[in-house]
Design an enzyme around this catalytic site. Sequence first.
Site, PDB file in Angstrom:
ATOM      1  N   SER A  41      27.386  27.429  23.386  1.00 38.98           N
ATOM      2  CA  SER A  41      26.991  27.538  24.796  1.00 38.98           C
ATOM      3  C   SER A  41      28.043  27.035  25.772  1.00 38.98           C
ATOM      4  O   SER A  41      28.000  27.371  26.955  1.00 38.98           O
ATOM      5  CB  SER A  41      25.682  26.777  25.039  1.00 38.98           C
ATOM      6  OG  SER A  41      25.821  25.405  24.697  1.00 38.98           O
ATOM      7  N   ASP A 328      23.665  20.054  33.392  1.00 35.25           N
ATOM      8  CA  ASP A 328      22.299  19.909  32.906  1.00 35.25           C
ATOM      9  C   ASP A 328      22.265  18.847  31.814  1.00 35.25           C
ATOM     10  O   ASP A 328      23.210  18.058  31.685  1.00 35.25           O
ATOM     11  CB  ASP A 328      21.718  21.249  32.445  1.00 35.25           C
ATOM     12  CG  ASP A 328      22.445  21.847  31.239  1.00 35.25           C
ATOM     13  OD1 ASP A 328      23.268  21.148  30.609  1.00 35.25           O
ATOM     14  OD2 ASP A 328      22.193  23.027  30.913  1.00 35.25           O
ATOM     15  N   HIS A 331      25.253  20.253  29.219  1.00 34.20           N
ATOM     16  CA  HIS A 331      26.480  20.961  29.579  1.00 34.20           C
ATOM     17  C   HIS A 331      27.191  20.380  30.796  1.00 34.20           C
ATOM     18  O   HIS A 331      26.543  19.914  31.738  1.00 34.20           O
ATOM     19  CB  HIS A 331      26.159  22.437  29.834  1.00 34.20           C
ATOM     20  CG  HIS A 331      25.470  23.097  28.688  1.00 34.20           C
ATOM     21  ND1 HIS A 331      24.100  23.239  28.628  1.00 34.20           N
ATOM     22  CD2 HIS A 331      25.962  23.630  27.542  1.00 34.20           C
ATOM     23  CE1 HIS A 331      23.766  23.846  27.497  1.00 34.20           C
ATOM     24  NE2 HIS A 331      24.874  24.085  26.809  1.00 34.20           N
TER      25      HIS A 331
END
Length: 363
Positions: A41, A328, A331
């Site tokens: 991600s 977040d 990340h």
Amino acid sequence: MMGNNASSYSMTLVIIFGIFIFRLSCSKAQEVPAMFVLGDSLVDVGNNNFLPASIAKANYPHYGMDFPTRRPTGRFSNGKNAADLLAEKLGLPSPPPFMSLIANKDTSAYTTGVSFASSGAGIFNSSDIKLSIPLTTQIGYYEYVYQNLVGMLGQSGAQDRISKSVFLIVVGNNDIFDYFGSRDLRNQNTPVAFIKVMARTLKVLLKRLHASGARKFVVPGIGAIGCIPLQRSMTPTQECNEDLNALASAYNHVLKTMLQELKSELNDISYSFHDTYAVAQNINQNPATYGFTELKAACCGLGKLRAQSPCLPVSMFCLNRRDHMWWDLIHPTEATDAILVDAMFDGPLQYNCPINVKQLVAV
């Protein structure tokens, strides 16, 4: 008459200079014709949007609020992620998600690079491959692209192009998270044994890429993942999970050794290992130097440290994303990624081994 001649002469010089600059810029682009991205991600640019069963998506607000389109794109960031920023450094468009190219039957982007990265991916296959695209599958997709390039450019043309291209491999975070979260994995392997298997497995996968033309690898290590907001929120003091950090750091050492071994076995490859962990710790120790005022809390989320949920449409978010290290619960912000990519691209050997990306490009 002389005035007209002088004007024509000046215009000629301008045209010649313009052609020189154009050719110079083209020759630079030709040094790195493409970038291919594999991983998780941290560099996913929207592949998971095309996985119906996956919940690991960032295709809703407030993701993408600082992206040029001001829309969520599938990037787990407020704006651009590391893959986008490194592509800019290389003078390339950001590699589009492979799944979108397949959906649109578009092969035109293959020549400048493709992203296969998928949120949730690891070196090892997930127990539910519907949630993400495992690294082994990502490499299979790359092999498909390579065969298409052979069809488009011929064997020698494709090999020449691919051999000059950069392969960004960002993976391993989820494997360590899985190890810490699984009693079965911990019973099967000691921490040291587990990270050694991680490195050995990755080595086999890199050899697969090499067999399909890859020669230049950029392999960042794992960052200080014990300091992400999610981990800090689990402790009363909001401090980092040092056990998690220690395993990440230990894996980075094993990874560096593996890359050195790979180079000795495949002497036609070049690589740049980037010590993400060291850069992250430097930020943690000197936040003001990098313009950060908040290292613990996420910018977007809910609950303690805004780390009790992902960045949902109902979440609160900070007004100044530039002063937050984390976007977040897991990340980084675009601001953090920009610092990491700057250090990766032309930073000192303190953070890059044996060369940085700029030097890798020149090889």
